[in-house]
Motif scaffolding. Sequence first.
Motif, mmCIF file in Angstrom:
data_model
loop_
_atom_site.group_PDB
_atom_site.id
_atom_site.type_symbol
_atom_site.label_atom_id
_atom_site.label_comp_id
_atom_site.label_asym_id
_atom_site.label_seq_id
_atom_site.Cartn_x
_atom_site.Cartn_y
_atom_site.Cartn_z
ATOM 1 N N MET A 1 0.849 -1.235 -0.149
ATOM 2 C CA MET A 1 -0.157 -0.080 -0.171
ATOM 3 C C MET A 1 0.800 1.323 0.045
ATOM 4 O O MET A 1 1.804 1.253 0.985
ATOM 5 C CB MET A 1 -0.955 0.135 1.198
ATOM 6 N N SER A 2 0.553 2.272 -0.691
ATOM 7 C CA SER A 2 1.455 3.319 -0.749
ATOM 8 C C SER A 2 1.268 4.410 0.287
ATOM 9 O O SER A 2 0.278 4.482 0.939
ATOM 10 C CB SER A 2 1.026 3.933 -2.373
ATOM 11 N N LYS A 3 2.116 5.298 0.383
ATOM 12 C CA LYS A 3 2.320 6.231 1.465
ATOM 13 C C LYS A 3 2.454 7.219 1.063
ATOM 14 O O LYS A 3 2.720 7.826 -0.286
ATOM 15 C CB LYS A 3 3.503 5.597 2.701
ATOM 16 N N ILE A 4 2.725 8.468 1.932
ATOM 17 C CA ILE A 4 2.934 9.751 1.715
ATOM 18 C C ILE A 4 4.171 10.113 2.180
ATOM 19 O O ILE A 4 4.442 9.909 3.559
ATOM 20 C CB ILE A 4 1.838 10.740 2.132
ATOM 21 N N LEU A 5 5.093 10.813 1.707
ATOM 22 C CA LEU A 5 6.512 11.166 2.066
ATOM 23 C C LEU A 5 6.433 12.742 2.599
ATOM 24 O O LEU A 5 6.042 13.462 1.553
ATOM 25 C CB LEU A 5 7.512 10.863 1.245
ATOM 26 N N GLY A 6 6.842 12.949 3.668
ATOM 27 C CA GLY A 6 6.801 14.618 4.173
ATOM 28 C C GLY A 6 8.416 14.889 3.980
ATOM 29 O O GLY A 6 9.284 14.277 4.536
ATOM 30 N N ILE A 7 8.649 16.159 3.478
ATOM 31 C CA ILE A 7 9.815 16.652 3.405
ATOM 32 C C ILE A 7 10.112 18.248 4.073
ATOM 33 O O ILE A 7 9.396 19.075 3.683
ATOM 34 C CB ILE A 7 10.325 16.725 1.931
ATOM 35 N N ASP A 8 10.975 18.305 4.792
ATOM 36 C CA ASP A 8 11.475 19.552 5.356
ATOM 37 C C ASP A 8 12.833 19.845 4.754
ATOM 38 O O ASP A 8 13.875 19.276 5.357
ATOM 39 C CB ASP A 8 11.479 19.477 6.742
ATOM 40 N N TYR A 9 12.705 20.498 3.532
ATOM 41 C CA TYR A 9 13.951 20.633 2.927
ATOM 42 C C TYR A 9 14.944 21.922 3.392
ATOM 43 O O TYR A 9 14.374 22.831 3.750
ATOM 44 C CB TYR A 9 13.469 21.305 1.373
ATOM 45 N N GLY A 10 16.138 21.513 3.855
ATOM 46 C CA GLY A 10 17.085 22.595 4.346
ATOM 47 C C GLY A 10 18.295 22.601 2.917
ATOM 48 O O GLY A 10 18.522 21.681 2.416
ATOM 49 N N LYS A 11 19.063 23.702 3.158
ATOM 50 C CA LYS A 11 20.292 23.775 2.256
ATOM 51 C C LYS A 11 21.221 22.840 2.562
ATOM 52 O O LYS A 11 21.729 22.158 1.529
ATOM 53 C CB LYS A 11 21.076 25.095 2.537
ATOM 54 N N LYS A 12 21.499 22.288 3.947
ATOM 55 C CA LYS A 12 22.470 21.184 4.095
ATOM 56 C C LYS A 12 21.891 19.935 4.550
ATOM 57 O O LYS A 12 22.300 18.723 4.191
ATOM 58 C CB LYS A 12 23.449 21.740 5.243
ATOM 59 N N MET A 13 20.805 20.097 5.217
ATOM 60 C CA MET A 13 20.274 18.662 5.838
ATOM 61 C C MET A 13 18.483 18.783 5.429
ATOM 62 O O MET A 13 18.082 19.674 5.453
ATOM 63 C CB MET A 13 20.127 18.649 7.074
ATOM 64 N N THR A 14 18.151 17.449 5.278
ATOM 65 C CA THR A 14 16.517 17.459 4.661
ATOM 66 C C THR A 14 16.027 16.500 5.746
ATOM 67 O O THR A 14 16.375 15.234 5.740
ATOM 68 C CB THR A 14 16.432 17.324 3.361
ATOM 69 N N GLY A 15 15.013 16.826 6.484
ATOM 70 C CA GLY A 15 13.955 15.730 7.290
ATOM 71 C C GLY A 15 13.023 15.289 6.315
ATOM 72 O O GLY A 15 12.281 15.863 5.352
ATOM 73 N N LEU A 16 12.813 13.834 6.457
ATOM 74 C CA LEU A 16 12.014 13.005 5.946
ATOM 75 C C LEU A 16 11.095 12.610 7.095
ATOM 76 O O LEU A 16 11.403 12.005 8.071
ATOM 77 C CB LEU A 16 12.734 12.164 5.005
ATOM 78 N N SER A 17 9.738 12.376 6.672
ATOM 79 C CA SER A 17 8.606 11.763 7.321
ATOM 80 C C SER A 17 8.016 11.011 6.447
ATOM 81 O O SER A 17 7.786 10.949 5.205
ATOM 82 C CB SER A 17 7.813 12.784 8.201
ATOM 83 N N ILE A 18 7.122 9.953 6.926
ATOM 84 C CA ILE A 18 6.261 9.037 6.206
ATOM 85 C C ILE A 18 5.078 8.750 7.116
ATOM 86 O O ILE A 18 5.083 8.701 8.279
ATOM 87 C CB ILE A 18 7.063 7.911 5.727
ATOM 88 N N THR A 19 3.814 8.454 6.097
ATOM 89 C CA THR A 19 2.777 7.864 6.714
ATOM 90 C C THR A 19 2.656 6.533 6.996
ATOM 91 O O THR A 19 3.629 5.845 6.466
ATOM 92 C CB THR A 19 1.595 8.508 6.108
ATOM 93 N N ASP A 20 1.747 6.196 7.773
ATOM 94 C CA ASP A 20 1.496 4.725 7.990
ATOM 95 C C ASP A 20 0.709 4.411 6.863
ATOM 96 O O ASP A 20 0.249 5.333 5.898
ATOM 97 C CB ASP A 20 0.428 4.233 9.122
ATOM 98 N N SER A 21 0.550 3.061 6.373
ATOM 99 C CA SER A 21 -0.113 2.855 5.355
ATOM 100 C C SER A 21 -1.711 3.296 5.156
ATOM 101 O O SER A 21 -2.029 3.446 3.951
ATOM 102 C CB SER A 21 -0.100 1.242 4.909
ATOM 103 N N LYS A 22 -2.420 3.749 6.106
ATOM 104 C CA LYS A 22 -3.592 4.148 6.123
ATOM 105 C C LYS A 22 -3.697 5.660 6.002
ATOM 106 O O LYS A 22 -4.766 6.011 5.898
ATOM 107 C CB LYS A 22 -4.624 3.801 7.180
#
Length: 136
Positions: A1-22
């Motif tokens: 099942m597909s998910k959604i990816l969250g991105i906090d984009y930074g010049k040096k570092m980028t934070g990533l988050s992801i949803t559960d399958s629901k």
Amino acid sequence: MSKILGIDYGKKMTGLSITDSKKKFAFGLDVVHTNKLMNFLKSFKIENSIEKIVIGLPKNLNNEEFSIEKYIKKFIFKFRLQYPRIRIDRLDERFTSKIAFHAMIESGIKKKKRRKKEILHKISAIIILQSYLKKN
């Protein structure tokens, strides 16, 4: 099942988050060096598991975009070339860094650890994605 990816984009570092399958909850995924972000996404097999990404839209109180927005737009352009089927949504990320910082304090993270930007980017990515899920 597909998910959604969250991105906090930074010049040096980028934070990533992801949803559960629901697609109800956002979880911290990783923090990567921004110059290695596309390689990370490729190795993550984003095409098979992600239906959409949500990227923070940095604005100030006057509704003007921060200078980092030009780098985010370059990333989005490259991303769309490589993954044209994955939808990209933007979410106003005003105050996410402040909320993330206060969340670190409230959760008892020591002052020395709070200085690490990696943790801040990861928490900000979670906040961006959870805000998006709540809004939609």
